[in-house]
Design a protein around this motif. Sequence first.
Motif, PDB file in Angstrom:
ATOM      1  N   VAL A 141       0.844  -1.200   0.000  1.00  0.00           N
ATOM      2  CA  VAL A 141       0.000   0.000   0.000  1.00  0.00           C
ATOM      3  C   VAL A 141       0.879   1.250   0.000  1.00  0.00           C
ATOM      4  CG1 VAL A 141      -1.605   1.361   1.407  1.00  0.00           C
ATOM      5  CG2 VAL A 141      -2.011  -1.074   1.072  1.00  0.00           C
ATOM      6  N   TRP A 142       1.951   1.230   0.796  1.00  0.00           N
ATOM      7  CA  TRP A 142       2.867   2.369   0.850  1.00  0.00           C
ATOM      8  C   TRP A 142       3.529   2.617  -0.512  1.00  0.00           C
ATOM      9  CZ3 TRP A 142       4.754   6.761   1.934  1.00  0.00           C
ATOM     10  CH2 TRP A 142       6.085   7.080   1.633  1.00  0.00           C
ATOM     11  N   ARG A 143       3.891   1.552  -1.211  1.00  0.00           N
ATOM     12  CA  ARG A 143       4.546   1.711  -2.498  1.00  0.00           C
ATOM     13  C   ARG A 143       3.599   2.348  -3.527  1.00  0.00           C
ATOM     14  NH1 ARG A 143       7.990  -3.716  -3.689  1.00  0.00           N
ATOM     15  NH2 ARG A 143       9.022  -2.355  -5.204  1.00  0.00           N
ATOM     16  N   CYS A 144       2.307   2.120  -3.348  1.00  0.00           N
ATOM     17  CA  CYS A 144       1.334   2.803  -4.214  1.00  0.00           C
ATOM     18  C   CYS A 144       1.311   4.296  -3.892  1.00  0.00           C
ATOM     19  CB  CYS A 144      -0.060   2.203  -4.017  1.00  0.00           C
ATOM     20  SG  CYS A 144      -0.249   0.536  -4.660  1.00  0.00           S
ATOM     21  N   PHE A 145       1.280   4.626  -2.609  1.00  0.00           N
ATOM     22  CA  PHE A 145       1.320   6.030  -2.212  1.00  0.00           C
ATOM     23  C   PHE A 145       2.601   6.698  -2.712  1.00  0.00           C
ATOM     24  CE2 PHE A 145      -1.578   4.840   1.471  1.00  0.00           C
ATOM     25  CZ  PHE A 145      -2.664   5.561   1.000  1.00  0.00           C
ATOM     26  N   GLU A 146       3.721   5.995  -2.523  1.00  0.00           N
ATOM     27  CA  GLU A 146       5.023   6.543  -2.890  1.00  0.00           C
ATOM     28  C   GLU A 146       5.112   6.813  -4.393  1.00  0.00           C
ATOM     29  OE1 GLU A 146       9.648   5.504  -1.754  1.00  0.00           O
ATOM     30  OE2 GLU A 146       8.330   3.869  -2.376  1.00  0.00           O
ATOM     31  N   SER A 147       4.475   5.980  -5.197  1.00  0.00           N
ATOM     32  CA  SER A 147       4.531   6.136  -6.657  1.00  0.00           C
ATOM     33  C   SER A 147       3.401   7.017  -7.188  1.00  0.00           C
ATOM     34  CB  SER A 147       4.464   4.758  -7.328  1.00  0.00           C
ATOM     35  OG  SER A 147       3.221   4.127  -7.046  1.00  0.00           O
ATOM     36  N   ASN A 148       2.607   7.591  -6.248  1.00  0.00           N
ATOM     37  CA  ASN A 148       1.462   8.427  -6.637  1.00  0.00           C
ATOM     38  C   ASN A 148       0.485   7.675  -7.527  1.00  0.00           C
ATOM     39  OD1 ASN A 148       2.285  10.835  -5.263  1.00  0.00           O
ATOM     40  ND2 ASN A 148       3.798  11.187  -6.884  1.00  0.00           N
ATOM     41  N   CYS A 149       0.373   6.388  -7.272  1.00  0.00           N
ATOM     42  CA  CYS A 149      -0.544   5.557  -8.051  1.00  0.00           C
ATOM     43  C   CYS A 149      -1.560   4.939  -7.100  1.00  0.00           C
ATOM     44  CB  CYS A 149       0.229   4.469  -8.801  1.00  0.00           C
ATOM     45  SG  CYS A 149      -0.822   3.415  -9.808  1.00  0.00           S
ATOM     46  N   THR A 150      -2.665   5.657  -6.870  1.00  0.00           N
ATOM     47  CA  THR A 150      -3.702   5.171  -5.958  1.00  0.00           C
ATOM     48  C   THR A 150      -5.063   5.106  -6.637  1.00  0.00           C
ATOM     49  OG1 THR A 150      -4.104   7.421  -5.154  1.00  0.00           O
ATOM     50  CG2 THR A 150      -2.502   6.083  -3.928  1.00  0.00           C
ATOM     51  N   ALA A 151      -5.089   5.310  -7.968  1.00  0.00           N
ATOM     52  CA  ALA A 151      -6.361   5.304  -8.685  1.00  0.00           C
ATOM     53  C   ALA A 151      -6.395   4.207  -9.742  1.00  0.00           C
ATOM     54  CB  ALA A 151      -6.607   6.656  -9.346  1.00  0.00           C
ATOM     55  N   THR A 152      -7.584   3.669  -9.973  1.00  0.00           N
ATOM     56  CA  THR A 152      -7.761   2.654 -11.008  1.00  0.00           C
ATOM     57  C   THR A 152      -7.813   3.328 -12.377  1.00  0.00           C
ATOM     58  OG1 THR A 152     -10.181   2.764 -11.030  1.00  0.00           O
ATOM     59  CG2 THR A 152      -9.157   1.337  -9.377  1.00  0.00           C
ATOM     60  N   SER A 153      -7.846   2.507 -13.417  1.00  0.00           N
ATOM     61  CA  SER A 153      -7.921   3.039 -14.777  1.00  0.00           C
ATOM     62  C   SER A 153      -9.224   3.802 -15.013  1.00  0.00           C
ATOM     63  CB  SER A 153      -7.794   1.893 -15.794  1.00  0.00           C
ATOM     64  OG  SER A 153      -8.823   0.925 -15.582  1.00  0.00           O
ATOM     65  N   LYS A 154     -10.242   3.536 -14.180  1.00  0.00           N
ATOM     66  CA  LYS A 154     -11.529   4.221 -14.314  1.00  0.00           C
ATOM     67  C   LYS A 154     -11.681   5.387 -13.332  1.00  0.00           C
ATOM     68  CE  LYS A 154     -13.926   0.139 -16.086  1.00  0.00           C
ATOM     69  NZ  LYS A 154     -15.077  -0.799 -15.920  1.00  0.00           N
ATOM     70  N   SER A 212      -0.231   7.517   3.767  1.00  0.00           N
ATOM     71  CA  SER A 212       0.344   8.235   2.624  1.00  0.00           C
ATOM     72  C   SER A 212       1.609   9.005   2.975  1.00  0.00           C
ATOM     73  CB  SER A 212      -0.690   9.207   2.043  1.00  0.00           C
ATOM     74  OG  SER A 212      -1.112  10.136   3.037  1.00  0.00           O
ATOM     75  N   THR A 213       1.868   9.214   4.283  1.00  0.00           N
ATOM     76  CA  THR A 213       3.090   9.914   4.704  1.00  0.00           C
ATOM     77  C   THR A 213       4.200   8.939   5.078  1.00  0.00           C
ATOM     78  OG1 THR A 213       2.430  10.012   7.044  1.00  0.00           O
ATOM     79  CG2 THR A 213       1.664  11.794   5.595  1.00  0.00           C
ATOM     80  N   GLY A 214       3.882   7.650   5.020  1.00  0.00           N
ATOM     81  CA  GLY A 214       4.883   6.655   5.389  1.00  0.00           C
ATOM     82  C   GLY A 214       4.933   6.363   6.873  1.00  0.00           C
ATOM     83  N   GLU A 215       3.954   6.866   7.632  1.00  0.00           N
ATOM     84  CA  GLU A 215       3.886   6.613   9.068  1.00  0.00           C
ATOM     85  C   GLU A 215       2.877   5.511   9.354  1.00  0.00           C
ATOM     86  OE1 GLU A 215       5.875   8.044  11.308  1.00  0.00           O
ATOM     87  OE2 GLU A 215       6.846   9.100   9.643  1.00  0.00           O
ATOM     88  N   LYS A 216       3.174   4.686  10.363  1.00  0.00           N
ATOM     89  CA  LYS A 216       2.240   3.626  10.727  1.00  0.00           C
ATOM     90  C   LYS A 216       1.069   4.216  11.505  1.00  0.00           C
ATOM     91  CE  LYS A 216       4.973  -0.603  10.681  1.00  0.00           C
ATOM     92  NZ  LYS A 216       5.449  -1.771  11.446  1.00  0.00           N
ATOM     93  N   LYS A 217      -0.131   3.907  11.034  1.00  0.00           N
ATOM     94  CA  LYS A 217      -1.341   4.397  11.678  1.00  0.00           C
ATOM     95  C   LYS A 217      -2.334   3.242  11.840  1.00  0.00           C
ATOM     96  CE  LYS A 217      -0.132   8.790  11.665  1.00  0.00           C
ATOM     97  NZ  LYS A 217      -0.669   9.690  10.629  1.00  0.00           N
ATOM     98  N   GLN A 218      -3.226   3.403  12.798  1.00  0.00           N
ATOM     99  CA  GLN A 218      -4.303   2.427  12.960  1.00  0.00           C
ATOM    100  C   GLN A 218      -5.366   2.730  11.911  1.00  0.00           C
ATOM    101  OE1 GLN A 218      -4.762   2.799  17.460  1.00  0.00           O
ATOM    102  NE2 GLN A 218      -5.427   0.699  17.100  1.00  0.00           N
TER     103      GLN A 218
END
Length: 278
Positions: free
Chosen positions: A230-243, A262-268
Motif C-alpha cells: 500500500v505504501w509503495r502505491c502512495f510513494e509512486s502516486n498511483c492510488t487510482a484505477t484506470s476508471k 500516505s506519509t509513510g507513518e504507521k497508523k491504525q
Amino acid sequence: MDNEAYLQEKQEQLKTVLSPYQKELNRGQKFADFLKQCVNCASRDDFLRLDELLNSKMAKTLVEEEALAECEPLLDSLREDAREKVERYRLEFVEALVRRGEEAGLDIEIDFPRFSILKGIDGEIAFADRSTTINKKVMKSIDPRRIVAALGRLKKQLYDKPFDPRKYVESLFATYAKMCKNDNTPMGADIPILDFYLEYVIASQSKVFFSNMEKGKFRGYSLEQFSVDVWRCFESNCTATSKGMNFRLTPGRNYSLWLLDSTGEKKQIGFISFQESE
C-alpha cells in the motif's frame, strides 16, 4: 471454645506477630540478591547489564537504607565506569552496524536505539537483554552481522520482488467492488479493513487450494507485505484505477490494522474505500 477453634485463633495471632518480621526479611533478601547480581556482573565485566541494574529503582532504594548507606560510593563508582563503557560500546556498535549495512547495500538510518532501512522495516536494540527487535520479531543477538543479515532477508521478502502499483490498485478495487456488491453496499462506502484484508487474501488463492485446502497450497500475504505494498502505491502516486476510482484509508481504533499511510507513518487504519477522483 473447642480445641480446633482455639488452635486456629492462636495460629492467626502468631501470623500477625510474624508478618512484619517476614516482610523485613523479604526486603533484606531482595537487597542481598540485588547486590549479588551487581557483584556477578562486575566480575564478568558485564557492563551492559550492570549499567541497567545501577540505574534501576532498586539501586536508588538500596542506598537510602541506613544499614546499606556505605554502598552508595561503591555503586556510584561502578555506575560511572559502566556508563563510560556502554557509551564507548554504543559508538563502536553504531559504526559497525552502518559499515556492515553499507557493505550489504543497505542504507541504515539510526536514531539509537531505534533504526530503519525502508518504510515498514524498523527495529530496536536492547543492549542489556542482548536482543534486537526487527518488525516486532525478537532476535537474541546484538551482533551487527546478524542484524544486517536479517534486514537483508526482510528487504528481499518485502521489496525485491516485482511490483506493479497500477496492477496492484486494480486488484484492491476488484476485491472492494465484489464486497460492495455482495453486501449491497454503495460504491464509495467505507469497508472495515479487517474484512477487506481477509477477503483480499482469499481472492488471491488458486482454484487448486479451494479444491484441497492443504497448508502447503495456501498463498500467504502477511500484514507487513500488505502495509508495504500500500505504501509503495502512495510513494509512486498511483492510488487510482484506470476508471478513476481512488482508494482511501480511514483511521480507526476498533478492529483496525497498523498500516503505513500516505506519509509513510504507521497508523491504525479502520476502513478502506474507493472514491471517484475529483
